[in-house]
Design a protein around this motif. Structure first.
Motif: not given
Lengths: 242, 640
Positions: A47, A79-80, A83-84, B3, B5-8, B12
């Protein structure tokens, strides 16, 4: 040398070494075929700051204000999830054979083509070639201009055709059209008009009669819902390219 | 599968390529065009440009038409654009929402105004475009679902919004509307061909407080248009629309408004009071007349001339009477104030009270077609609401699939269908086919409306019109010099009674004419109004009976099995000269002509015949198509 070789061959015969070599081979094979256990870049969802800003902006357009921290976090989480779900769905092939998806993909491609095409002007040759291939689309239909003398069906009933013939004889012998025929809301003459245009006013039968044939001078009687007419073609324009 | 998840919040290092694939189309709000090219624009039958005719030519057109830009048309699956509307009007072929071809049999029109609803203009298409903000509206999915119930429920949001006059917050972004409006303006410019075909920029102001129909179409004279139309979401009060039109005029943009479907206004289109309930005053009358000189007298949702309860002595009053509200299944109960003849009379009454007439209106007609096209002919009828009524089973002419016959249908307690008809047409007398010339004709009310056929009619009133033959050029010239045409005003002349001359010609694609009538309305000394109808010219050599003021029945018939009509009855042209046998020089009056064709089959009968079923017993089987002219007003000499 010979001692090293003997040493190695003795190791090779050791069961433990054989198991270790087999294991290494299997491990290598597995990692080649199935990929490593570490998440590869394809499973990472990133993100970006740009994405977050876009989510916030969408929210603002919809609701009129920027989202709070909690709301923004919820938007990002959502949103994640999306996306998944999207990636899973694609992996499961759910996008194949879906009419909406297909339509949308086509639409996007159309936009791309339009965008690229808009930048390219067709050349003279391309235009000429297109025009020649589609000459029919651009051809102007034939037109006629004519005047007529009416023997009104309302006033003369069955005698209309006969009376029109009498007018015709008079016209052919030089009597002026203004002195003959019945007055009517119909125009006494039409400028260059297509067959459809004539039919709109006089009916299809009259129009077909006037447009066929090579009539010179006054001719008739030509019937219409208004009665019978003597007709004089004033000028003709053949079907032509523009 | 793991997975990460890069926290916004922790920015990034790179923008994932995913963002492009997630389908975010950044064209939010802009209507995404599905068809980019207009179809073949070389339409047959275009009349060539000719020199202006000082004796004026007749031009036919439609001043009321909807395309996909209208919220309701889009929901009816209509995707045809304003460009398509002009292509059809010019004689080309376009597609109906159900996929079949549409084209005019009787030749092209001369002018057209595309008048989409200003409220939510272009918004439904924006909702239907994935990735736009509009598409995130909560009921967006329901609007385009397969489930009829869901669609109706979702559509209900729009209806509620128009009822209350409040815009829905989630659809309050005006980007889509401005874009669709620009599309409307550009399309009109593209298709305007001075001398050949005239386009008018227009829209519909869809005011319906409590479902009472107060709709108006706004027609702009030229190519200048404001950035956005004034809609019923700005105000439901037509007086506010008129004030907005006044302001636009002051800015140099000339436009007028044309109300329609007063038949569905439940008596509120032509009231004696203003919006605030106060009695109409001179200022109101002038404001209204300055901006609304015309009224649309007939269209697909019935005619608004008159009806039998208001005009019991008019044997032709029971024609295409649609006495239901629009948008809800409720009956109209107040007819006075909802019909044009009554309004013309009311106008005289009010004038005798306050010295100004708010209802001195000329007459036009239109279709209200929602297919970017309308049928104007009974035998080429494809209805007017996209997928709602494209099949006869959906429009009351053929029993729906689950019923064997109309008998079975009504035995089951089902309701009769609403009376709907073909589109009407406006006729104008103008020197040439240009915006300026046709708009000027609208302004001076030298206009008439027809129920669809292109009947042409001229009406003049004056003194000293003896022997003037309107079938000749000299006759028309004299009539203009010595008299006034339809829409005009005649002042009393001491000791003389006005003469009326009228002529009408049939549409070769419809039936011969049967008669011409003059409808008179007047007020007496007490200011009370009356009406009377006089037949003034009869076909087939018939003479008007001086006792009854009626033509004899010319015996014209139509065979309801084949729709063949009498070929030997009726005339191609009828003309007459008339003076009012009851003329009173002290009485204010109006006179307009009504021209009637011989009877023909109604569209519903054509449908039934083609489907080989019995026609619906609750619908008229025959129709007598007609034309109505704008009135000529007579003002007594020495009147105030």
């Amino acid at each position: 040398m010979r001692a090293k070789f003997l040493y190695l061959s003795r190791i090779a015969r050791e069961p433990l070494a054989q198991f270790m070599i087999a294991g290494a081979v299997l491990f290598l094979a597995n990692s080649l075929i199935n990929g490593s256990d570490e998440p590869s870049p394809a499973y990472a969802i990133t993100i970006s700051e740009g994405r977050v800003q876009q989510l916030a902006e969408s929210y603002r357009l919809l609701s009129g204000r920027f989202p709070s921290e909690a709301e923004l976090q919820a938007l990002v989480d959502d949103f994640i999830q999306e996306e998944i779900a999207y990636r899973e769905a694609v992996a499961m092939g759910l996008d194949a054979d879906d009419t909406i998806v297909r339509r949308r993909m086509r639409q996007k491609l159309d936009f791309l083509i339009e965008d690229t095409a808009a930048g390219e002007e067709p050349t003279e040759e391309e235009l000429k070639a297109w025009f020649e291939d589609h000459a029919d689309l651009y051809r102007l239909p034939p037109r006629m201009s004519f005047r007529h003398v009416l023997a009104s069906g309302d006033a003369r009933s069955e005698n209309a055709e006969q009376d029109a013939t009498a007018f015709l004889t008079a016209l052919q012998s030089g009597v002026e059209p203004e002195r003959l025929g019945d007055a009517s809301m119909l125009p006494e003459a039409l400028p260059l008009t297509t067959q459809t245009g004539v039919a709109a006013l006089f009916g299809e039968k009259f129009a077909a009669n006037v447009f066929q044939g090579e009539n010179e001078g006054w001719f008739g009687p030509v019937t219409s819902p208004f009665g019978a007419h003597a007709v004089l073609i004033l000028s003709r324009e053949a079907a032509s390219p523009p | 599968m793991k997975i990460t998840c890069h926290n916004g919040f922790a920015a990034a290092a790179f923008i994932a390529a995913l963002s492009a694939c997630a389908g975010e189309d950044m064209r939010s709000g802009a209507a995404a065009p599905e068809e980019t090219q207009a179809e073949d624009t070389s339409a047959p039958g275009q009349q060539p440009a000719t020199a202006p005719n000082p004796l004026r030519n007749v031009y036919f057109g439609d001043l009321h038409l909807h395309t996909r830009n209208s919220y309701d048309a889009y929901l009816f699956n209509v995707r045809a654009t304003p460009d398509d509307a002009y292509i059809y009007a010019k004689g080309g072929t376009i597609k109906h929402a159900a996929g079949f071809d549409l084209s005019l049999d009787a030749g092209p029109l001369d002018f057209l105004a595309v008048t989409d609803h200003a409220e939510y203009l272009g918004v439904l298409q924006a909702i239907d475009t994935p990735g736009t903000e509009y598409s995130r509206a909560p009921y967006a999915e329901d609007l385009f679902s397969e489930d009829r119930g869901k669609i109706i429920a979702a559509f209900g949001h729009f209806v509620d919004s128009l009822l209350s006059g409040e815009i829905m917050p989630e659809l309050s972004d005006m980007t889509a509307t401005r874009s669709a409006w620009q599309d409307t303006v550009d399309s009109a410019e593209r298709h305007n061909e001075p001398g050949v075909f005239t386009t008018f920029i227009g829209y519909e102001f869809t005011s319906l407080p409590e479902f009472r129909n107060l709709h108006r179409n706004v027609i702009f004279e030229g190519g200048d248009a404001p950035a956005a139309p004034f809609s019923a979401l700005d105000s439901q009060n037509p007086e506010d629309l008129w004030r907005w039109l006044d302001q636009r005029r002051a800015d140099g943009v000339e436009a007028l408004a044309i109300p329609h479907n007063s038949n569905a206004s439940d008596g509120t289109m032509f009231e004696r009071t203003k919006w605030d309930g106060e009695p109409i005053d001179r200022a109101y009358a002038e404001l209204r007349m300055r901006n609304e000189p015309l009224v649309e007298i007939i269209q697909t949702k019935g005619q608004s001339e008159t009806m039998p309860l208001l005009s019991p002595n008019d044997e032709f009053a029971g024609f295409e009477v649609m006495d239901l509200y629009v948008g809800v299944n409720k009956e109209v109960t107040t007819f006075a104030g909802g019909y044009v003849r009554d309004a013309l009379k009311r106008g005289l009454e009010i004038e005798s009270e306050i010295g100004a007439n708010p209802y001195k209106v000329g007459v036009v007609a239109g279709s209200d077609g929602h297919n970017a096209a309308s049928p104007y002919e009974e035998d080429n009828y494809f209805a007017n609401h996209g997928m709602l009524d494209w099949k006869p089973e959906f429009r009351g002419s053929v029993p729906p699939a689950d019923y064997e016959s109309w008998g079975a249908y009504y035995a089951d307690g089902r309701a009769a269908p609403r009376t709907m008809g073909s589109g009407g047409l406006t006729g104008v007398w103008a020197k040439e086919n240009t915006r300026t010339s046709i708009y000027a004709a609208l302004r001076r009310k030298e206009t008439f409306g027809t129920s669809g056929p292109r009947i042409r009619v001229r009406l003049f009133a004056g003194y000293d019109l003896n022997g003037v033959d309107l079938a000749t050029d000299e006759g028309v010239r004299t009539a203009y010099e010595k008299g006034v045409p339809m829409g005009g005003n005649l002042i009393g002349k001491t000791g003389e009674a006005p003469q009326f001359i009228v002529i009408a010609m049939r549409d070769v694609h419809s039936a011969p004419l049967q008669r011409i009538q003059i409808v008179k309305g007047w007020t007496d000394e007490a200011g009370k109004s009356f009406e009377k109808i006089f037949d003034v010219a009869c076909a087939d050599g018939g003479a008007v009976d001086p006792e009854t003021q009626l033509c004899p029945d010319n015996g014209a018939t139509v065979d309801l099995q084949t729709c063949a009509f009498s070929q030997d009855k009726g005339d191609a042209e009828i003309k007459g000269a008339w003076t009012d046998p009851e003329f009173d020089p002290a009485q204010s009056a109006f006179y307009y002509a009504r021209v009637l064709e011989n009877p023909t089959c109604r569209w519903s009968t054509w449908d039934a015949i083609r489907a080989k079923v019995e026609p619906n017993p609750k619908l008229s089987q025959k129709i007598q198509e007609r034309a109505y002219t704008s009135p000529i007003w007579f003002t007594p000499a020495n009147a105030r």
